[in-house]
Motif scaffolding. Sequence first.
Motif, PDB file in Angstrom:
ATOM      1  N   GLN A  42       0.952  -1.362  -0.196  1.00  0.00           N
ATOM      2  CA  GLN A  42       0.049  -0.026  -0.060  1.00  0.00           C
ATOM      3  C   GLN A  42       0.833   1.443  -0.026  1.00  0.00           C
ATOM      4  O   GLN A  42       1.794   1.290   0.563  1.00  0.00           O
ATOM      5  N   LEU A  43       0.183   2.268  -0.531  1.00  0.00           N
ATOM      6  CA  LEU A  43       1.163   3.543  -0.818  1.00  0.00           C
ATOM      7  C   LEU A  43       0.657   4.570   0.425  1.00  0.00           C
ATOM      8  O   LEU A  43      -0.069   4.198   1.283  1.00  0.00           O
ATOM      9  N   PRO A  44       1.582   5.512   0.816  1.00  0.00           N
ATOM     10  CA  PRO A  44       1.310   6.445   1.918  1.00  0.00           C
ATOM     11  C   PRO A  44      -0.100   6.834   1.744  1.00  0.00           C
ATOM     12  O   PRO A  44      -0.566   7.548   0.503  1.00  0.00           O
ATOM     13  N   ARG A  45      -0.860   7.098   3.018  1.00  0.00           N
ATOM     14  CA  ARG A  45      -2.132   7.555   2.923  1.00  0.00           C
ATOM     15  C   ARG A  45      -2.705   7.854   4.580  1.00  0.00           C
ATOM     16  O   ARG A  45      -1.540   7.651   5.277  1.00  0.00           O
ATOM     17  N   PHE A  46      -3.629   8.652   4.704  1.00  0.00           N
ATOM     18  CA  PHE A  46      -4.021   8.950   5.746  1.00  0.00           C
ATOM     19  C   PHE A  46      -5.574   7.915   6.216  1.00  0.00           C
ATOM     20  O   PHE A  46      -6.260   7.504   5.322  1.00  0.00           O
ATOM     21  N   GLY A  47      -5.424   7.400   7.287  1.00  0.00           N
ATOM     22  CA  GLY A  47      -6.334   6.190   7.929  1.00  0.00           C
ATOM     23  C   GLY A  47      -7.729   6.832   7.974  1.00  0.00           C
ATOM     24  O   GLY A  47      -7.837   7.948   8.325  1.00  0.00           O
ATOM     25  N   GLN A  48      -8.696   6.084   7.623  1.00  0.00           N
ATOM     26  CA  GLN A  48     -10.199   6.614   7.648  1.00  0.00           C
ATOM     27  C   GLN A  48     -10.655   6.173   8.528  1.00  0.00           C
ATOM     28  O   GLN A  48     -10.507   5.154   9.364  1.00  0.00           O
ATOM     29  N   PRO A  49     -11.657   7.057   9.359  1.00  0.00           N
ATOM     30  CA  PRO A  49     -12.156   6.954  10.589  1.00  0.00           C
ATOM     31  C   PRO A  49     -13.126   5.577  10.225  1.00  0.00           C
ATOM     32  O   PRO A  49     -13.782   5.717   9.500  1.00  0.00           O
ATOM     33  N   GLY A  50     -13.273   5.016  11.663  1.00  0.00           N
ATOM     34  CA  GLY A  50     -13.806   3.650  11.716  1.00  0.00           C
ATOM     35  C   GLY A  50     -13.118   2.380  11.123  1.00  0.00           C
ATOM     36  O   GLY A  50     -13.818   1.383  11.350  1.00  0.00           O
ATOM     37  N   THR A  51     -12.258   2.372  10.537  1.00  0.00           N
ATOM     38  CA  THR A  51     -11.636   1.508   9.987  1.00  0.00           C
ATOM     39  C   THR A  51     -10.655   0.740  11.025  1.00  0.00           C
ATOM     40  O   THR A  51     -10.136   1.502  12.120  1.00  0.00           O
ATOM     41  N   PHE A  52     -10.166  -0.410  10.783  1.00  0.00           N
ATOM     42  CA  PHE A  52      -9.233  -1.164  11.784  1.00  0.00           C
ATOM     43  C   PHE A  52      -7.928  -0.253  11.897  1.00  0.00           C
ATOM     44  O   PHE A  52      -7.535  -0.467  12.969  1.00  0.00           O
ATOM     45  N   GLU A  53      -7.189   0.093  10.843  1.00  0.00           N
ATOM     46  CA  GLU A  53      -5.996   0.649  10.764  1.00  0.00           C
ATOM     47  C   GLU A  53      -6.178   2.195  11.495  1.00  0.00           C
ATOM     48  O   GLU A  53      -5.231   2.368  12.068  1.00  0.00           O
ATOM     49  N   ALA A 105      -3.941   2.972  14.735  1.00  0.00           N
ATOM     50  CA  ALA A 105      -3.159   4.035  14.547  1.00  0.00           C
ATOM     51  C   ALA A 105      -3.525   5.315  15.609  1.00  0.00           C
ATOM     52  O   ALA A 105      -2.362   5.734  16.285  1.00  0.00           O
ATOM     53  N   MET A 106      -4.924   5.415  15.862  1.00  0.00           N
ATOM     54  CA  MET A 106      -4.969   6.263  16.977  1.00  0.00           C
ATOM     55  C   MET A 106      -4.458   5.700  18.628  1.00  0.00           C
ATOM     56  O   MET A 106      -4.123   6.544  19.220  1.00  0.00           O
ATOM     57  N   ARG A 107      -4.571   4.437  18.585  1.00  0.00           N
ATOM     58  CA  ARG A 107      -4.065   4.092  19.861  1.00  0.00           C
ATOM     59  C   ARG A 107      -2.471   4.108  19.977  1.00  0.00           C
ATOM     60  O   ARG A 107      -1.912   4.295  21.101  1.00  0.00           O
ATOM     61  N   TRP A 108      -1.655   3.888  18.756  1.00  0.00           N
ATOM     62  CA  TRP A 108      -0.407   4.430  18.822  1.00  0.00           C
ATOM     63  C   TRP A 108      -0.187   5.913  19.188  1.00  0.00           C
ATOM     64  O   TRP A 108       0.938   6.187  19.782  1.00  0.00           O
ATOM     65  N   LYS A 109      -0.940   6.550  18.418  1.00  0.00           N
ATOM     66  CA  LYS A 109      -1.040   8.093  19.025  1.00  0.00           C
ATOM     67  C   LYS A 109      -1.048   8.394  20.376  1.00  0.00           C
ATOM     68  O   LYS A 109      -0.467   9.263  20.909  1.00  0.00           O
TER      69      LYS A 109
END
Length: 457
Positions: A258-269, A273-277
């Motif tokens: 996958q290419l660089p991107r912003f995670g979409q709210p409600g998705t697994f990633e 990602a928010m837990r990492w933050k």
Amino acid sequence: MQDHMQKPGGRNRGDTNSPRKRDHRQEQTPANNHHHHQHHHHHQAAAQHGGDQAPAGPAITVDLTNFRKPGEKTYTQRCRLFVGNLPNDVSEEEFKKMFEKYGEPSEIFINKDKAFGFIRLETRTLAEIAKAELDDTTLRGRQIRIRFATHGAALTVKNLPQFVSNELLDEAFSIFGPVERAVVIVDDRGKPTGKGIVEFAAKPAARKALDRCTDGAFLLTAFPRPVTIEPMEQYDDEDGLTEKLVQKNQHYHKEREQLPRFGQPGTFEYEYAMRWKALLEMEKQQQDQVDRNVKEAREKLEVELEAARHEHQVMLMRQDLMRRQEELRRMEELHNQELQKRKQMELRQEEERRRREEEMLLRQREKEEMMRRQQEGFRGNFGENRENLRMEDMSQRGGIPIGAAANQVPQPLMGMNRGAVSANAANPQGPPGNLGNQMPEGNMGMVPKKKSRGSNG
């Protein structure tokens, strides 16, 4: 240096269109402006590509002293380059010839088994130019890699006082061994950050500094704030990790799906990602809290230190005052003792002088008394002798018998003799010559009979 010079491998780096190569061309352009200086170094680039000799470029004239900064030390470990992916049969002469136009090297090392080598040039600027021009070039079909060698004798200095400069840092750590570079790190406004870098010429000096500063308290200024040192963590923030150096394994291909991107709210990633933050934010907050606690403790320690130092100075002043008072008292005692000794010496001298005067006076009196007694004895003897002569003369004339003349002593003479006898009795230590006053000398007052004038004797 000249941009269009042919490099080993036959690739003209001056003709490349990549941004990095264009930057290298711009970096080397100022070097072409120094070819008119007095000291010249002539180079003629020549390279091989596929066994063919590339045409020689034009000869250029470069003054290598222009690549030395004012006060910069030469042939330091900052000028040391790592050259990797060399041909296994490369010779030292061939390796040295690759860098000949960048000046005379002071160190060349080649490990043919592992296909790498090291070379040390005169200045950091020349090493940077050589790295920029020779990195990624080919040598006998092998693309060589050039990096700056790791500095094994570099230390990071922390907890530096506010008024420590580069020069003071260099001078302070020179007691452990020769220092190549000492730098106090400042922020973008030039304010010191309390950190610095010290690069020694050899590892034993760095190890000695590390051991001594770890075991003891190394102070650089009057403020009792010891520095702490540790081996410097070295990073490559210039070249970094290029795509060609990344290992292309299974994990690489999986991560690159996958290419660089912003995670979409409600998705697994997005959820993870928010837990990492959140974890990173908690780490940042805890680190900030630790920094605030350390800052407060440091400020409190500085206040206590200032008060303790003031009290210590007062104590030192009091001790110094007591020491001076004791020294003054001791000096006064010594002075009094010296005065007492002088007085005693003067008294002894006065007594000695008086004793000598009394002795002289006594001797003078004794001498006068002796002279007086001698004079009196001479007068008494002279009177008796005259009387004896007179009596003898009268006896010769027949006026007085000899026996009667002997018994008739004038009363004055007899009184004088008695006084002499009494004087001798009163003074038994008198001179024995006075005994002559007690009796007449010679015939003891008796006149011998003379023959008659008519006898024939």
